[in-house]
Motif scaffolding. Structure first.
Motif, PDB file in Angstrom:
ATOM      1  N   ASP A 100     -10.075   4.501   2.374  1.00 39.10           N
ATOM      2  CA  ASP A 100     -10.349   3.366   1.803  1.00 39.10           C
ATOM      3  C   ASP A 100     -11.681   3.831   0.770  1.00 39.10           C
ATOM      4  O   ASP A 100     -12.710   4.484   1.272  1.00 39.10           O
ATOM      5  N   SER A 144     -13.158   1.331  -1.228  1.00 42.14           N
ATOM      6  CA  SER A 144     -13.914   0.449  -0.840  1.00 42.14           C
ATOM      7  C   SER A 144     -14.540   0.299   0.599  1.00 42.14           C
ATOM      8  O   SER A 144     -14.191   0.896   1.576  1.00 42.14           O
ATOM      9  N   TYR A 174      -8.517  -2.094  13.910  1.00 42.37           N
ATOM     10  CA  TYR A 174      -9.550  -0.874  13.831  1.00 42.37           C
ATOM     11  C   TYR A 174      -9.724  -0.319  14.751  1.00 42.37           C
ATOM     12  O   TYR A 174     -10.280  -0.749  15.721  1.00 42.37           O
ATOM     13  N   ILE A 226      -7.136   6.056   6.856  1.00 40.90           N
ATOM     14  CA  ILE A 226      -5.889   5.225   7.126  1.00 40.90           C
ATOM     15  C   ILE A 226      -4.746   5.959   6.997  1.00 40.90           C
ATOM     16  O   ILE A 226      -4.436   7.107   6.129  1.00 40.90           O
ATOM     17  N   LEU A 285       0.568  -4.338   4.602  1.00 39.21           N
ATOM     18  CA  LEU A 285      -0.498  -4.731   5.642  1.00 39.21           C
ATOM     19  C   LEU A 285      -0.446  -6.436   5.745  1.00 39.21           C
ATOM     20  O   LEU A 285      -0.173  -7.041   4.765  1.00 39.21           O
ATOM     21  N   GLU A 323       0.867  -1.117   0.235  1.00 40.39           N
ATOM     22  CA  GLU A 323      -0.120   0.100   0.084  1.00 40.39           C
ATOM     23  C   GLU A 323       1.060   0.987   0.014  1.00 40.39           C
ATOM     24  O   GLU A 323       2.139   1.035   0.448  1.00 40.39           O
ATOM     25  N   TRP A 348      -5.294   8.636   3.872  1.00 40.42           N
ATOM     26  CA  TRP A 348      -6.035   8.267   2.761  1.00 40.42           C
ATOM     27  C   TRP A 348      -7.296   7.539   3.148  1.00 40.42           C
ATOM     28  O   TRP A 348      -7.393   7.260   4.396  1.00 40.42           O
ATOM     29  N   HIS A 402      -5.605   2.543  11.105  1.00 34.94           N
ATOM     30  CA  HIS A 402      -7.023   2.735  10.467  1.00 34.94           C
ATOM     31  C   HIS A 402      -8.116   3.279  11.684  1.00 34.94           C
ATOM     32  O   HIS A 402      -8.259   2.491  12.746  1.00 34.94           O
ATOM     33  N   CYS A 449     -13.733  -1.737   2.797  1.00 31.60           N
ATOM     34  CA  CYS A 449     -12.560  -2.300   3.773  1.00 31.60           C
ATOM     35  C   CYS A 449     -12.993  -3.569   4.319  1.00 31.60           C
ATOM     36  O   CYS A 449     -13.762  -3.873   5.275  1.00 31.60           O
ATOM     37  N   GLY A 450     -12.586  -4.499   3.647  1.00 35.40           N
ATOM     38  CA  GLY A 450     -12.687  -5.863   4.255  1.00 35.40           C
ATOM     39  C   GLY A 450     -12.327  -6.497   5.450  1.00 35.40           C
ATOM     40  O   GLY A 450     -12.940  -7.024   6.202  1.00 35.40           O
ATOM     41  N   THR A 451     -11.021  -5.843   5.911  1.00 36.74           N
ATOM     42  CA  THR A 451     -10.517  -6.125   7.357  1.00 36.74           C
ATOM     43  C   THR A 451     -11.305  -5.237   8.126  1.00 36.74           C
ATOM     44  O   THR A 451     -11.344  -5.661   9.291  1.00 36.74           O
ATOM     45  N   CYS A 483      -5.401  -7.703   3.591  1.00 41.87           N
ATOM     46  CA  CYS A 483      -6.236  -6.679   3.005  1.00 41.87           C
ATOM     47  C   CYS A 483      -7.447  -7.212   2.448  1.00 41.87           C
ATOM     48  O   CYS A 483      -7.273  -8.398   1.355  1.00 41.87           O
ATOM     49  N   GLY A 484      -8.524  -7.075   2.898  1.00 37.63           N
ATOM     50  CA  GLY A 484      -9.851  -7.540   2.282  1.00 37.63           C
ATOM     51  C   GLY A 484      -9.971  -7.255   0.825  1.00 37.63           C
ATOM     52  O   GLY A 484     -10.276  -8.207   0.002  1.00 37.63           O
ATOM     53  N   HIS A 485     -10.061  -5.900   0.530  1.00 34.26           N
ATOM     54  CA  HIS A 485     -10.334  -5.537  -1.023  1.00 34.26           C
ATOM     55  C   HIS A 485      -9.307  -6.203  -1.759  1.00 34.26           C
ATOM     56  O   HIS A 485      -9.457  -6.535  -2.870  1.00 34.26           O
TER      57      HIS A 485
END
Ligand code: PYC
Length: 333
Positions: free
Chosen positions: A250, A252, A175, A244, A88, A83, A248, A225, A254-256, A91-93
């Motif tokens: 996310d 998306s 998070y 983040i 990380l 990233e 910046w 995050h 954010c999957g996680t 990362c889910g996305h």
């Protein structure tokens, strides 16, 4: 053309968030596990991450994943996430992007209606089940590493903001979850700079007073995050702005972060197993989460999250480094 480095990649986006899936040019990263590879990469190969993520080849919210051979016999592919902010553990996305790219390029054996891909990630084994029709990856459900709640309704003193109430959970990364109303900001993209500034101040305050540490994954020991929850969010449908480090959002959902939020809601007794949880990003894109089982992490009660989302292939590229390029690791403004 002359180049001293060349990387090949398939670019994608997952519900608005990019994943540059690096398919060639990095070579074998040393390490007996994927987390060892991540730590080695961070110490010795970070110039590759910077070249591929920073401007001018990337941008301020760029994200990617480097494909590696797996280090465990039960996985098909290994992944090191990159990233703008570093590497990380999960990362889910990015995983949804990787699974989509693996299917659509034929880098895995594709079966319909579901192709199952077992991914060796730095945080542990993640299983991606890709819904496929006519060779197209329609959606991906990832079965994530265990998620758990660390703190519920704790308070941190944040310079410039006073005491801020937050909850902290792990869903592949740590998070902090904060109600946006508690920092006096509306859920509106026109307030993004103020939201980001508050998020960075909260991360800084948590990391300097009471940083989290994962008991089983080496080097996962900070919170980068902040999931700012919009008012009106519920345990069925939540909207958030994910700030983040170093600055910046996310794009998306954010999957996680979705996994961490579900672990928090489960710890509160507000989200039961096998129940859909819709998580909506700052740009309005959605993931559907579910908790499918209970487990423990080093004795801590934990849950197994799944997250479903969609990704699209956006391009195929070769990224070069000319020996005379004055910005061999790119730059951030
Ligand atoms: O989807 O897990 C995620 C993620 C982490 C950072 C950006 N996206």
């Amino acid at each position: 053309m002359r180049s001293k480095r060349m990387f090949t990649a398939v670019d994608s986006h997952t519900e608005g968030m990019p994943t540059r899936v690096v398919t060639g040019g990095v070579g074998v990263i040393p390490g007996a596990t994927m987390n060892e590879k991540r730590l080695y990469f961070m110490e010795h190969l970070d110039d590759i991450r910077q070249l591929l993520m920073n401007e001018p080849r990337g941008h301020a919210a760029m994200s990617g994943a480097i494909l590696q051979a797996p280090t465990r016999p039960d996985a098909d592919w290994g992944v090191v996430y990159i990233e703008v902010s570093g590497c990380l553990p999960m990362c889910g996305h990015g995983t949804i992007g990787v699974a989509t790219v693996l299917v659509e390029t034929g880098m895995v054996e594709v079966t319909e209606p579901v192709t199952t891909i077992r991914l060796d990630t730095p945080a542990g084994l993640v299983i991606a089940r890709v819904a496929v029709s006519d060779g197209h990856a329609d959606s991906v459900t990832i079965e994530n590493v265990p998620a758990y709640s660390v703190r519920l309704d704790d308070t941190v003193e944040v310079p410039g903001y006073g005491p801020v109430r937050y909850s902290l959970a792990f869903g592949g990364n740590f998070y902090a979850m904060v109600d946006l109303d508690d920092v006096g900001l509306p859920f509106d993209r026109s307030n993004q700079q103020e939201i980001l500034t508050a998020g960075l101040a909260i991360m800084d305050a948590i990391n300097s007073t009471n940083p989290p540490r994962h008991p089983e994954i080496d080097g996962v020991n900070h919170c980068h995050h902040v999931e700012f929850i919009a008012s009106g969010s519920t345990a069925e449908h939540s909207r958030h702005a994910m700030a983040i480090y170093p600055g910046w959002f996310d794009r998306s959902p954010c999957g996680t972060g979705t996994s961490a939020r579900m672990a928090e809601l489960w710890a509160r007794g507000e989200l039961a197993l096998d129940t859909d949880f819709i998580n909506e990003s700052f740009i309005g894109s959605r993931f559907v989460g579910r908790l499918i089982g209970e487990t423990t992490v080093d004795g801590i009660p934990a849950v197994i999250p799944t997250v479903t989302g969609r990704a699209w292939v956006t391009g195929i590229g070769s990224y070069l480094l000319d020996p005379s390029d004055p910005f061999p690791t790119g730059f951030q403004l």
